[in-house]
Design an enzyme around this catalytic site. Structure first.
Site, PDB file in Angstrom:
ATOM      1  N   GLU A 176       0.801  -1.222   0.000  1.00 26.84           N
ATOM      2  CA  GLU A 176       0.000   0.000   0.000  1.00 26.84           C
ATOM      3  C   GLU A 176       0.837   1.277   0.000  1.00 26.84           C
ATOM      4  O   GLU A 176       0.820   2.054   0.963  1.00 26.84           O
ATOM      5  CB  GLU A 176      -0.959   0.003   1.186  1.00 26.84           C
ATOM      6  CG  GLU A 176      -1.929  -1.157   1.136  1.00 26.84           C
ATOM      7  CD  GLU A 176      -2.991  -1.113   2.231  1.00 26.84           C
ATOM      8  OE1 GLU A 176      -2.828  -0.342   3.186  1.00 26.84           O
ATOM      9  OE2 GLU A 176      -3.989  -1.846   2.107  1.00 26.84           O
ATOM     10  N   GLU A 387      -5.512  -8.418   0.432  1.00 30.88           N
ATOM     11  CA  GLU A 387      -6.116  -8.022   1.713  1.00 30.88           C
ATOM     12  C   GLU A 387      -7.569  -7.653   1.495  1.00 30.88           C
ATOM     13  O   GLU A 387      -7.913  -6.968   0.517  1.00 30.88           O
ATOM     14  CB  GLU A 387      -5.428  -6.787   2.330  1.00 30.88           C
ATOM     15  CG  GLU A 387      -4.181  -7.057   3.099  1.00 30.88           C
ATOM     16  CD  GLU A 387      -3.624  -5.813   3.800  1.00 30.88           C
ATOM     17  OE1 GLU A 387      -4.408  -4.905   4.165  1.00 30.88           O
ATOM     18  OE2 GLU A 387      -2.404  -5.760   3.967  1.00 30.88           O
TER      19      GLU A 387
HETATM   20  C1  PNW Z   1      -4.691  -1.954   5.653  1.00 38.00           C
HETATM   21  N1  PNW Z   1      -9.080   1.900   2.761  1.00 38.00           N
HETATM   22  O1  PNW Z   1      -4.712  -0.665   5.119  1.00 38.00           O
HETATM   23  C2  PNW Z   1      -3.256  -2.281   6.088  1.00 38.00           C
HETATM   24  O2  PNW Z   1      -2.503  -2.842   5.039  1.00 38.00           O
HETATM   25  C3  PNW Z   1      -3.185  -3.197   7.288  1.00 38.00           C
HETATM   26  O3  PNW Z   1      -1.886  -3.187   7.838  1.00 38.00           O
HETATM   27  C4  PNW Z   1      -4.222  -2.824   8.325  1.00 38.00           C
HETATM   28  O4  PNW Z   1      -4.163  -3.636   9.469  1.00 38.00           O
HETATM   29  C5  PNW Z   1      -5.587  -2.898   7.664  1.00 38.00           C
HETATM   30  O5  PNW Z   1      -5.633  -1.952   6.643  1.00 38.00           O
HETATM   31  C6  PNW Z   1      -6.757  -2.582   8.591  1.00 38.00           C
HETATM   32  O6  PNW Z   1      -6.771  -1.236   8.937  1.00 38.00           O
HETATM   33  C7  PNW Z   1      -5.861  -0.074   4.584  1.00 38.00           C
HETATM   34  O7  PNW Z   1      -8.860   2.667   1.846  1.00 38.00           O
HETATM   35  C8  PNW Z   1      -5.674   0.844   3.574  1.00 38.00           C
HETATM   36  O8  PNW Z   1     -10.229   1.673   3.095  1.00 38.00           O
HETATM   37  C9  PNW Z   1      -6.718   1.488   2.972  1.00 38.00           C
HETATM   38  C10 PNW Z   1      -8.000   1.234   3.378  1.00 38.00           C
HETATM   39  C11 PNW Z   1      -8.216   0.323   4.370  1.00 38.00           C
HETATM   40  C12 PNW Z   1      -7.165  -0.324   4.990  1.00 38.00           C
END
Ligand code: PNW
Length: 480
Positions: A176, A387
């Protein structure tokens, strides 16, 4: 058999060879933050120096203690039947200073043990090289703002391929990059640097180059013998237009380009360059701000060649969607630099908000639409969803996590529609997360695990939730 039944059956059965996985990241689960020669990361430092930034003032010094309990983790993954485990390597555990000439052998030994334990149990490792925990010393040198980072990262990647590539065949370079870039813009992530409207573009630029350098090292030095696959892990919401007006439709498309296209266009697009909407709007905004040069950097022709096509598959991460309308004035909104859009989570069409995590609205059809967007824009690349998952504040989460099951069920149904109706080439899905782990500045307040972790017990007792059993039976039957 009636037609309806056969199509119903077809819809519920996952394609042959479809891979189910689950994931974690080093800082979030390992603990052992200064054990056996590990160096300090930017996340160690920020939560130690500024505990007030963490919702519950906790840190990840011990976290799930997976550094010591990894065999238990593997045992659970095996019991649940997952095909692969996506974990990340802590850069400062392997290279305490970040530079590749000083290797921490005990750190290497830990990952060798973990990989061997997985393979012994028939679980394929998928390794993320960088899930946000930069060695602090490299941050002191400027972190992702310093162009030298691209070579530091290449050397780190080369070492990982050399050490683990005989057994690891699936690699994510950077997790990310958008979230990391934000840490150099509006400071909501480590290293919490406030260079809004500038820093995020520069950090992102160097991440793209760093990723591509790592990819090319694999191509040139390791692919012939190791035959694995390498890519970058990209996150995006789906952006629904608020109305069907031309302006809102364009705003929604622009927001997709600004979030997912920022990193995907240079790598998967035909031009090896930033998306047209970013070029246009950021250049325009830079001019309006009185600058002689755009804050969005440009790639040299060599960099375009390096970055374009630097993928073996598309690793996509998705949680939620939002609603977008046009903002002709481009007023200041943290996160939405230069997009000229208004973004709202709460108004998002059909979404349901059962979680206390404010950004986590359940909008399953946004998942399908995101996959279709990727298919249409990038020529239907092979996708692995690396993810997707559901979290809530811990007092509302528990072993009977029906909300999480509902989230996964509805999201997986939409993913099946994307595969069967839209023809998207989705080959795998990894649930985030295996464990209730350390959720960055949320600390331990919100939990995303399909396995509960008891933080009051020294042994961090792990107990599978109902959602873990949901996956166990789903994987056994390969059917929704
Ligand atoms: C993830 N969104 O990031 C991360 O990669 C993890 O490390 C983290 O534990 C997980 O989220 C839960 O928060 C995200 O745009 C990035 O909705 C973007 C979003 C959500 C989660």
């Amino acid at each position: 058999m009636s037609e309806e039944t056969s199509s119903g059956d077809r819809r519920q059965r996952f394609p042959d060879g479809f891979l189910f996985g689950t994931g974690t990241s080093a800082h979030q689960v390992e603990g052992a933050w200064n054990t056996d020669g590990k160096g300090e990361s930017i996340w160690d430092k920020i939560v130690h120096d500024r505990p007030e930034k963490v919702a519950d003032r906790t840190n990840a010094d011990v976290a799930c203690d997976s550094y010591h309990l990894y065999k238990e983790d593997v045992k659970i993954i095996k019991e649940l039947g997952f095909d692969f485990y996506r974990f990340s390597i802590s850069w400062p555990r392997v290279l305490p200073t970040g530079e590749a000439h000083i290797v921490n052998d005990l750190g290497v030994k830990y990952y060798n043990n973990l990989i061997d334990e997985l393979l012994k149990n028939n679980i394929q490792p998928m390794v993320t090289m960088y899930h946000w925990d930069l060695p602090q010393r490299l941050q002191d040198l400027g972190g992702w703002l310093n162009p030298m980072i691209t070579d530091f990262f290449r050397e780190y990647a080369r070492l990982l391929f050399k050490l683990f590539g005989d057994r690891v065949k699936l690699w994510n370079t950077i997790n990310e990059p958008e979230m990391i870039a934000i840490g150099y813009g509006n400071a909501t992530m480590a290293p919490c640097i406030k260079l809004f409207g500038y820093g995020e573009y520069l950090a992102a630029h160097h991440m793209l180059i760093a990723h591509a350098k790592a990819y090319r090292v694999y191509d040139e030095e390791f692919r012939p013998t190791q035959q694995g696959r390498v890519t970058i892990a990209l996150n995006s919401m789906y952006h629904f237009p608020k109305t069907e007006s031309k302006e809102d439709l364009e705003a929604a498309e622009r927001a997709m380009q600004f979030q997912l296209g920022w990193f995907a266009d240079p790598i998967y697009g035909p031009n090896g360059d930033y998306p047209p909407a970013m070029r246009e709007y950021i250049d325009k905004a830079s001019k309006k701000e009185g600058r002689s040069k755009s804050v969005l950097p440009t790639f040299t022709p060599e960099e375009v060649k390096l970055i374009k096509g630097s993928f073996d598959f598309f690793a996509f991460q998705h949680y939620t969607s939002c609603q977008v309308s046009d903002d002709p004035e481009g007023k200041f909104q943290p996160w939405y630099t230069h997009k000229y859009v208004n973004i709202s989570f709460s108004d998002c069409k059909s979404g349901k908000q059962s979680s206390h995590v404010v950004w986590l609205k359940e909008v399953p059809e946004g998942f399908r639409k995101s996959l279709k967007w990727i298919k249409d824009r990038y020529g239907n690349p092979e996708v692995i969803v690396t993810e997707c998952g559901y979290g809530d504040w811990k007092e509302y989460d528990g072993l009977e996590d029906d909300n999480r099951i509902n989230y996964y069920r509805t999201y997986l149904e939409e993913m099946m529609e994307a595969i069967l109706e839209d023809g998207c080439d989705v080959r795998g899905f990894a649930a985030w997360s295996l464990l209730d782990n350390y959720e960055w500045f949320e600390g331990l307040r919100s939990t995303f695990g399909i396995v509960h972790v008891d933080y009051s017990s020294a042994e961090r007792k792990r107990t599978p939730k109902k959602s873990a059993k949901f996956f166990q039976s789903l994987i056994a039957r390969r059917t929704l």
